[in-house]
Design a protein around this motif. Sequence first.
Motif, mmCIF file in Angstrom:
data_model
loop_
_atom_site.group_PDB
_atom_site.id
_atom_site.type_symbol
_atom_site.label_atom_id
_atom_site.label_comp_id
_atom_site.label_asym_id
_atom_site.label_seq_id
_atom_site.Cartn_x
_atom_site.Cartn_y
_atom_site.Cartn_z
ATOM 1 N N ALA A 2 8.709 -51.028 -23.927
ATOM 2 C CA ALA A 2 9.941 -50.262 -23.736
ATOM 3 C C ALA A 2 9.750 -48.827 -24.216
ATOM 4 N N ASN A 3 9.024 -48.656 -25.318
ATOM 5 C CA ASN A 3 8.755 -47.301 -25.829
ATOM 6 C C ASN A 3 7.893 -46.506 -24.858
ATOM 7 N N LEU A 4 6.915 -47.176 -24.268
ATOM 8 C CA LEU A 4 6.036 -46.515 -23.307
ATOM 9 C C LEU A 4 6.833 -46.062 -22.087
ATOM 10 N N LEU A 5 7.682 -46.939 -21.568
ATOM 11 C CA LEU A 5 8.512 -46.579 -20.413
ATOM 12 C C LEU A 5 9.489 -45.467 -20.758
ATOM 13 N N SER A 6 10.040 -45.507 -21.962
ATOM 14 C CA SER A 6 10.962 -44.462 -22.407
ATOM 15 C C SER A 6 10.237 -43.113 -22.526
ATOM 16 N N SER A 7 9.042 -43.156 -23.093
ATOM 17 C CA SER A 7 8.244 -41.927 -23.225
ATOM 18 C C SER A 7 7.864 -41.368 -21.864
ATOM 19 N N LEU A 8 7.465 -42.246 -20.957
ATOM 20 C CA LEU A 8 7.107 -41.812 -19.609
ATOM 21 C C LEU A 8 8.313 -41.220 -18.892
ATOM 22 N N SER A 9 9.451 -41.869 -19.038
ATOM 23 C CA SER A 9 10.683 -41.369 -18.418
ATOM 24 C C SER A 9 11.048 -39.991 -18.963
ATOM 25 N N SER A 10 10.949 -39.816 -20.271
ATOM 26 C CA SER A 10 11.247 -38.512 -20.889
ATOM 27 C C SER A 10 10.291 -37.441 -20.375
ATOM 28 N N PHE A 11 9.011 -37.805 -20.305
ATOM 29 C CA PHE A 11 8.007 -36.864 -19.813
ATOM 30 C C PHE A 11 8.325 -36.425 -18.384
ATOM 31 N N LEU A 12 8.660 -37.382 -17.522
ATOM 32 C CA LEU A 12 8.915 -37.069 -16.119
ATOM 33 C C LEU A 12 10.220 -36.312 -15.913
ATOM 34 N N GLN A 13 11.186 -36.480 -16.812
ATOM 35 C CA GLN A 13 12.454 -35.762 -16.697
ATOM 36 C C GLN A 13 12.380 -34.356 -17.288
ATOM 37 N N ASN A 14 11.317 -34.074 -18.020
ATOM 38 C CA ASN A 14 11.164 -32.783 -18.682
ATOM 39 C C ASN A 14 10.793 -31.711 -17.665
ATOM 40 N N LYS A 15 11.653 -30.703 -17.541
ATOM 41 C CA LYS A 15 11.366 -29.579 -16.646
ATOM 42 C C LYS A 15 10.961 -28.338 -17.442
ATOM 43 N N GLU A 16 10.737 -28.510 -18.737
ATOM 44 C CA GLU A 16 10.367 -27.378 -19.582
ATOM 45 C C GLU A 16 8.863 -27.315 -19.852
ATOM 46 N N SER A 17 8.237 -28.447 -20.011
ATOM 47 C CA SER A 17 6.819 -28.516 -20.339
ATOM 48 C C SER A 17 5.975 -28.187 -19.110
ATOM 49 N N ILE A 18 5.047 -27.248 -19.287
ATOM 50 C CA ILE A 18 4.174 -26.891 -18.166
ATOM 51 C C ILE A 18 3.307 -28.075 -17.752
ATOM 52 N N HIS A 19 2.930 -28.923 -18.718
ATOM 53 C CA HIS A 19 2.116 -30.092 -18.386
ATOM 54 C C HIS A 19 2.906 -31.071 -17.517
ATOM 55 N N ALA A 20 4.156 -31.309 -17.892
ATOM 56 C CA ALA A 20 5.018 -32.193 -17.092
ATOM 57 C C ALA A 20 5.270 -31.570 -15.718
ATOM 58 N N GLN A 21 5.530 -30.276 -15.705
ATOM 59 C CA GLN A 21 5.772 -29.602 -14.431
ATOM 60 C C GLN A 21 4.562 -29.726 -13.516
ATOM 61 N N PHE A 22 3.381 -29.451 -14.051
ATOM 62 C CA PHE A 22 2.186 -29.478 -13.216
ATOM 63 C C PHE A 22 1.896 -30.895 -12.722
ATOM 64 N N PHE A 23 2.066 -31.885 -13.597
ATOM 65 C CA PHE A 23 1.855 -33.275 -13.207
ATOM 66 C C PHE A 23 2.818 -33.657 -12.085
ATOM 67 N N LYS A 24 4.097 -33.329 -12.244
ATOM 68 C CA LYS A 24 5.092 -33.643 -11.214
ATOM 69 C C LYS A 24 4.836 -32.823 -9.951
ATOM 70 N N TYR A 25 4.374 -31.582 -10.118
ATOM 71 C CA TYR A 25 4.042 -30.747 -8.970
ATOM 72 C C TYR A 25 2.919 -31.389 -8.160
ATOM 73 N N LEU A 26 1.939 -31.976 -8.846
ATOM 74 C CA LEU A 26 0.851 -32.664 -8.147
ATOM 75 C C LEU A 26 1.379 -33.874 -7.375
ATOM 76 N N ILE A 27 2.284 -34.629 -7.987
ATOM 77 C CA ILE A 27 2.858 -35.794 -7.307
ATOM 78 C C ILE A 27 3.673 -35.344 -6.096
ATOM 79 N N CYS A 28 4.554 -34.368 -6.314
ATOM 80 C CA CYS A 28 5.357 -33.845 -5.199
ATOM 81 C C CYS A 28 4.457 -33.177 -4.173
ATOM 82 N N GLY A 29 3.407 -32.522 -4.647
ATOM 83 C CA GLY A 29 2.434 -31.915 -3.750
ATOM 84 C C GLY A 29 1.724 -32.965 -2.911
ATOM 85 N N GLY A 30 1.510 -34.151 -3.494
ATOM 86 C CA GLY A 30 0.918 -35.247 -2.738
ATOM 87 C C GLY A 30 1.806 -35.654 -1.570
ATOM 88 N N LEU A 31 3.112 -35.740 -1.825
ATOM 89 C CA LEU A 31 4.055 -36.062 -0.756
ATOM 90 C C LEU A 31 4.075 -34.944 0.286
#
Length: 170
Positions: A2-31
């Motif tokens: 549950a902690n892992l899923l919560s941490s992952l969810s927080s990471f993916l919802q974060n629009k402030e961290s450049i690391h989270a942004q770039f990771f999500k950009y790669l996923i969205c870029g994949g689509l």
Amino acid sequence: MANLLSSLSSFLQNKESIHAQFFKYLICGGLTFVVDVGVFYLMAWIVLPSLREGDPFGMIIGVLGGQIRIVPEDILLRNFVINKIVAFLSSNTVAYITNVLFVFNDGRHQKFKEVVMFYVLSTTSFVFFTLLSRFLIARYDWQVTWAYFFVFTCAMMTNFTMRKKFVFKG
């Protein structure tokens, strides 16, 4: 777990961290990439032929029992650009929607200006990288697929930086 899923969810919802942004950009870029590739190659194969016999995608079509239509080089280059434009418009719409929903904070500009800037920067990048790929195909005899993937990777990195700095907030 549950902690892992919560941490992952927080990471993916974060629009402030450049690391989270770039990771999500790669996923969205994949689509975005899937839309771009799908539209481009369907157009290049079926609508406006722009593949050579030795092209890797053309060989895949052949293995699957399909055929590519061979056209003169000047027609191939013209069709390539037209197919890229249609694929760009399709994939760029997907990119804008996913960037706003999942990657960046909007609000740097009013919505209309944000959309216009997004498309202006994307179009500038598109024109430059399409001309580069056309040059690689015509001058250095690159296969369409190699030029396509090379410039797509370059454009993705450029667009992330430009969108983060000039279009979206943060």
